[in-house]
Scaffold this motif. Structure first.
Motif, PDB file in Angstrom:
ATOM      1  N   GLU A  76     -95.910  19.929 -46.287  1.00  0.00           N
ATOM      2  CA  GLU A  76     -97.008  20.274 -45.342  1.00  0.00           C
ATOM      3  C   GLU A  76     -98.043  21.193 -46.300  1.00  0.00           C
ATOM      4  N   PHE A  89     -91.653  25.505 -51.384  1.00  0.00           N
ATOM      5  CA  PHE A  89     -90.464  25.578 -50.576  1.00  0.00           C
ATOM      6  C   PHE A  89     -89.444  26.612 -51.351  1.00  0.00           C
ATOM      7  N   ASN A 115     -97.411  19.687 -51.898  1.00  0.00           N
ATOM      8  CA  ASN A 115     -97.770  19.818 -50.460  1.00  0.00           C
ATOM      9  C   ASN A 115     -99.011  19.286 -50.340  1.00  0.00           C
ATOM     10  N   HIS A 191     -89.017  17.563 -41.567  1.00  0.00           N
ATOM     11  CA  HIS A 191     -89.576  18.525 -42.404  1.00  0.00           C
ATOM     12  C   HIS A 191     -88.299  19.388 -42.140  1.00  0.00           C
TER      13      HIS A 191
HETATM   14  N1  URA Z   1     -93.095  24.205 -45.963  1.00  0.00           N
HETATM   15  C1  URA Z   1     -93.815  23.292 -46.323  1.00  0.00           C
HETATM   16  O1  URA Z   1     -94.189  22.257 -45.861  1.00  0.00           O
HETATM   17  N2  URA Z   1     -94.083  23.649 -47.657  1.00  0.00           N
HETATM   18  C2  URA Z   1     -93.644  24.698 -48.591  1.00  0.00           C
HETATM   19  O2  URA Z   1     -94.027  24.741 -49.626  1.00  0.00           O
HETATM   20  C3  URA Z   1     -93.028  25.592 -47.699  1.00  0.00           C
HETATM   21  C4  URA Z   1     -92.619  25.333 -46.518  1.00  0.00           C
END
Ligand code: URA
Length: 219
Positions: A76, A89, A115, A191
């Protein structure tokens, strides 16, 4: 001859500079090997001020992994940890993503992770449509340059962005979609942040993984 070879090797970049969408070209055999295009795009993103997220970001989180990856993972938006480190992430959701990758016998080195937007929305709110649209040229170019064999969309925001749909996750998961007019398959996974909030749903990731394996290994 040299000039023609040079122009051909940069054709996607040149067409995109002329605002001509090249993403409809099937399987874009493109400039995959020309890593300087990718590095230039990253540099451009790092200097981007196209939307107000640039006012509050610490770092642009462009993406990380192998630029020759066969698997492209799209989340996201960067959160706090990602904004501070400049990598996608890396927080709690990222640790769970690592585990999911591990169970697919993958690591971060053989995928590319990015993202829908490259800067953190304040208070981790969902990116709005203006922000997503401002950032879309970076994501579209990343997809074109990486030219993956499969795209995994993590959660509803990524699915909505790539599929232009507002269908619920329940009807998007478990099906093979395709990226624009190409034959690049796209799958929608839960997610990891949602899975952390709803641990009872974690077991469903296996269905997602099996579907992915059935596509990538043909079994
Ligand atoms: N959530 C996401 O969607 N992207 C990220 O990089 C970290 C958390």
């Amino acid at each position: 001859k040299k000039i023609i070879r040079y122009l051909m090797s940069r054709k996607h970049e040149l067409l995109n500079l002329m605002n001509i969408d090249t993403s409809w070209i099937k399987n874009i055999p493109n400039d995959k090997m020309d890593l300087s295009n990718f590095n230039n795009l990253e540099l451009e993103a790092k200097n981007c001020h196209a939307c107000s997220l640039s006012n509050t970001r610490n770092n642009v989180v462009f993406g990380k992994g192998s630029q020759k990856a066969k698997i492209l993972i799209i989340g996201e938006a960067p959160g706090k940890d990602e904004d501070l480190s400049g990598e996608p992430f890396v927080g709690r959701a990222g640790k769970l993503l690592n585990e999911i990758l591990f169970s697919m016998k993958l690591s971060r080195d053989n995928v590319y992770i990015t993202n829908t937007v490259k800067c953190r929305p304040p208070e981790n709110r969902n990116p709005n449509s203006d922000e997503i649209n401002s950032c879309s040229r970076f994501l579209d170019r990343q997809i074109s340059l990486i030219s993956p064999n499969i795209i995994i969309l993590l959660g509803k925001v990524a699915a909505e962005r790539l599929m232009n749909t507002s269908e619920p996750m329940s009807s998007l998961r478990g099906k093979v979609h395709f990226y624009k007019n190409t034959d690049i398959p796209m799958l929608v996974f839960y997610h990891p942040a949602y899975l952390l909030r709803s641990p009872s749903e974690k077991s469903k990731v296996w269905d997602d993984i099996l579907l992915m394996k059935s596509i990538t290994h043909g079994s």
